[in-house]
Design an enzyme around this catalytic site. Structure first.
Site, PDB file in Angstrom:
ATOM      1  N   ASN A   1       0.864  -1.181   0.000  1.00 46.76           N
ATOM      2  CA  ASN A   1       0.000   0.000   0.000  1.00 46.76           C
ATOM      3  C   ASN A   1       0.905   1.236   0.000  1.00 46.76           C
ATOM      4  OD1 ASN A   1      -1.781   2.063   0.564  1.00 46.76           O
ATOM      5  ND2 ASN A   1      -2.359   1.334   2.605  1.00 46.76           N
TER       6      ASN A   1
ATOM      7  N   LYS B   1       0.113   4.224  -0.295  1.00 48.80           N
ATOM      8  CA  LYS B   1      -0.555   5.403   0.294  1.00 48.80           C
ATOM      9  C   LYS B   1      -0.353   6.637  -0.602  1.00 48.80           C
ATOM     10  CE  LYS B   1      -0.238   3.260   4.779  1.00 48.80           C
ATOM     11  NZ  LYS B   1      -0.191   3.397   6.231  1.00 48.80           N
TER      12      LYS B   1
ATOM     13  N   HIS C   1      -9.610   1.065   4.777  1.00 47.00           N
ATOM     14  CA  HIS C   1      -8.344   1.273   5.494  1.00 47.00           C
ATOM     15  C   HIS C   1      -8.592   2.209   6.674  1.00 47.00           C
ATOM     16  CE1 HIS C   1      -4.284   2.547   6.418  1.00 47.00           C
ATOM     17  NE2 HIS C   1      -3.870   1.451   5.811  1.00 47.00           N
TER      18      HIS C   1
ATOM     19  N   GLU D   1      -7.025   4.641   7.764  1.00 44.27           N
ATOM     20  CA  GLU D   1      -6.839   6.077   7.475  1.00 44.27           C
ATOM     21  C   GLU D   1      -8.078   6.658   6.794  1.00 44.27           C
ATOM     22  OE1 GLU D   1      -3.086   5.545   5.468  1.00 44.27           O
ATOM     23  OE2 GLU D   1      -2.201   4.982   7.390  1.00 44.27           O
TER      24      GLU D   1
ATOM     25  N   GLU E   1      -5.421  -5.045  10.508  1.00 37.21           N
ATOM     26  CA  GLU E   1      -4.410  -4.022  10.775  1.00 37.21           C
ATOM     27  C   GLU E   1      -4.735  -3.279  12.064  1.00 37.21           C
ATOM     28  OE1 GLU E   1      -2.378  -2.723   6.833  1.00 37.21           O
ATOM     29  OE2 GLU E   1      -4.189  -1.551   7.082  1.00 37.21           O
TER      30      GLU E   1
ATOM     31  N   GLY F   1       2.327   2.301  10.834  1.00 42.45           N
ATOM     32  CA  GLY F   1       3.266   3.411  10.688  1.00 42.45           C
ATOM     33  C   GLY F   1       3.969   3.800  11.981  1.00 42.45           C
TER      34      GLY F   1
ATOM     35  N   SER G   1       3.305  -1.941  10.363  1.00 42.12           N
ATOM     36  CA  SER G   1       4.760  -1.960  10.590  1.00 42.12           C
ATOM     37  C   SER G   1       5.431  -3.270  10.184  1.00 42.12           C
ATOM     38  CB  SER G   1       5.079  -1.601  12.048  1.00 42.12           C
ATOM     39  OG  SER G   1       4.662  -0.276  12.334  1.00 42.12           O
TER      40      SER G   1
HETATM   41  P1  PGA Z   1       2.741   0.403   7.615  1.00 40.70           P
HETATM   42  O1  PGA Z   1       1.276   0.575   6.977  1.00 40.70           O
HETATM   43  O2  PGA Z   1       3.315  -0.869   7.046  1.00 40.70           O
HETATM   44  O3  PGA Z   1       3.509   1.618   7.154  1.00 40.70           O
HETATM   45  O4  PGA Z   1       2.573   0.335   9.081  1.00 40.70           O
HETATM   46  C1  PGA Z   1       0.437  -0.523   6.759  1.00 40.70           C
HETATM   47  C2  PGA Z   1      -0.897  -0.077   6.210  1.00 40.70           C
HETATM   48  O5  PGA Z   1      -1.396   0.969   6.626  1.00 40.70           O
HETATM   49  O6  PGA Z   1      -1.489  -0.764   5.350  1.00 40.70           O
END
Ligand code: PGA
Length: 255
Positions: free
Chosen positions: A9, A11, A94, A96, A164, A170, A210
Site C-alpha cells: 500500500n 498510500k 483502510h 486512514e 491491521e 506506521g 509496521s
Molecule cells: P505500515 O502501513 O506498514 O507503514 O505500518 C500498513 C498499512 O497501513 O497498510
C-alpha cells in the site's frame, strides 16, 4: 492450500514518474517468486503507468480506495467501473479512510458490494485502535467491523481481509505473531459462520502494521496468517522483494 499474498500500500506517496521507477525496480525479482501473490497499490493517477510496467508479469495491481456508485455527479471520486479492467484489487476500509475521511461501516459495506459487482477483489481492512486494544475490545471491534462490511453480501470468495491494528500502522510497533494469529483466527471463524467452513478456509487474511523484512517471518509463520499488507516498507524495492521472498521461505514454498 491458500496462496500467500503480499500487498504493498503505497498510500499518498510517489509521483507518476517515481511510481514507474519504483515498480520497474521491483518487477524482475518479484516476477521470479511465483509461489506468492504480489500486489502493488499505487495512487490512482499512477495505476496506468504501473500497469504498463507490470504487464506480462506475475505482479498484480490494486487501487487504494473506490467510491460506491458507478457514475455520476460525485466530483473527485473514482468508480469501480473505472478500476475494473485496470486493476484486480482494491483496498477498502483502510483505517486512514475511516479516521480522516469518516468512512463508516455502512459506506464500507456499499463500497465492498460495488467493488464485487464490478468484478474487483476487495482487500477489506479491519483493526482496533489502541484504546480499544487496551480495554480488551479487540475481538468485539474487529468482528463488528467485519460484520458491518459484509451485510447482505452473499459471496465472500473473492474477498481478502487485512487485519491491521491501528496502533501498529506506521508506528514501528508491530503486533506479535501470536496476537495477530489469534485475531485472524477469529476473523476466519466469523467468515465461516456466515459463509461456511470451505469459503472461510479459502479466504486470504493478511496482517498489516509496521511489517518489515525483519519481522515478516514472525507473521507468515503463523498458520492463520496468509501474508501482509505493507505500507512504509513497500516503498523500498529491496525491502518489499525481501518481504515477499521471506514469506515464500517461511511457508515452505519455492522462492
Ligand atoms: P505500515 O502501513 O506498514 O507503514 O505500518 C500498513 C498499512 O497501513 O497498510
Amino acid at each position: 492450500m491458500r496462496v500467500p499474498m503480499i500487498a504493498g500500500n503505497w498510500k499518498m506517496n510517489t509521483t507518476v514518474e517515481e511510481a514507474r521507477r519504483l515498480v520497474t525496480e521491483m518487477r524482475p525479482a518479484l516476477d521470479r517468486i511465483e509461489s506468492v501473490e504480489k500486489v502493488v497499490c499505487p495512487p490512482f493517477v499512477s495505476l496506468t503507468a504501473v500497469a504498463s510496467v507490470i504487464k506480462g508479469s506475475t505482479v498484480g495491481l490494486g487501487a487504494q480506495n473506490v467510491y460506491c456508485e458507478e457514475k455520476g455527479a460525485y466530483t473527485g471520486e473514482i468508480s469501480p467501473l473505472m478500476l475494473a479492467g485496470l486493476c484486480q484489487y482494491v483496498i477498502i476500509g483502510h483505517s486512514e479512510r475511516r479516521q480522516y475521511f469518516n468512512e463508516d461501516g455502512a459506506l464500507i459495506n456499499k463500497k465492498v458490494k460495488a467493488a464485487l459487482k464490478a468484478g474487483l477483489k476487495p482487500i477489506l481492512c479491519v483493526g482496533e485502535q489502541l484504546r480499544e486494544n487496551v480495554a480488551g475490545k479487540t475481538a468485539e471491534v474487529v468482528t463488528g467491523q467485519l460484520e458491518a462490511a459484509l451485510v447482505d453480501i452473499k459471496d465472500a470468495d473473492r474477498l481478502v481481509v487485512a487485519y491491521e491494528p491501528v496502533w501498529a500502522i506506521g508506528t514501528g510497533r508491530a503486533a506479535t505473531g501470536a496476537q495477530s494469529n489469534e485475531t485472524i483466527g477469529l476473523i476466519r471463524s466469523t467468515i465461516a459462520r456466515r459463509y461456511g467452513r470451505s469459503v472461510a478456509d479459502g479466504v486470504r487474511i493478511l496482517y498489516g502494521g509496521s511489517v518489515t523484512a525483519d519481522n515478516i517471518a514472525e507473521f507468515a509463520s503463523q498458520p492463520e496468517i496468509d501474508g501482509g499488507l505493507v505500507g512504509g516498507a513497500s516503498l523500498k524495492a529491496d525491502q518489499f522483494v525481501s518481504i515477499v521472498r521471506k514469506t515464500a521461505e517461511v511457508k515452505g514454498l519455492r522462492v
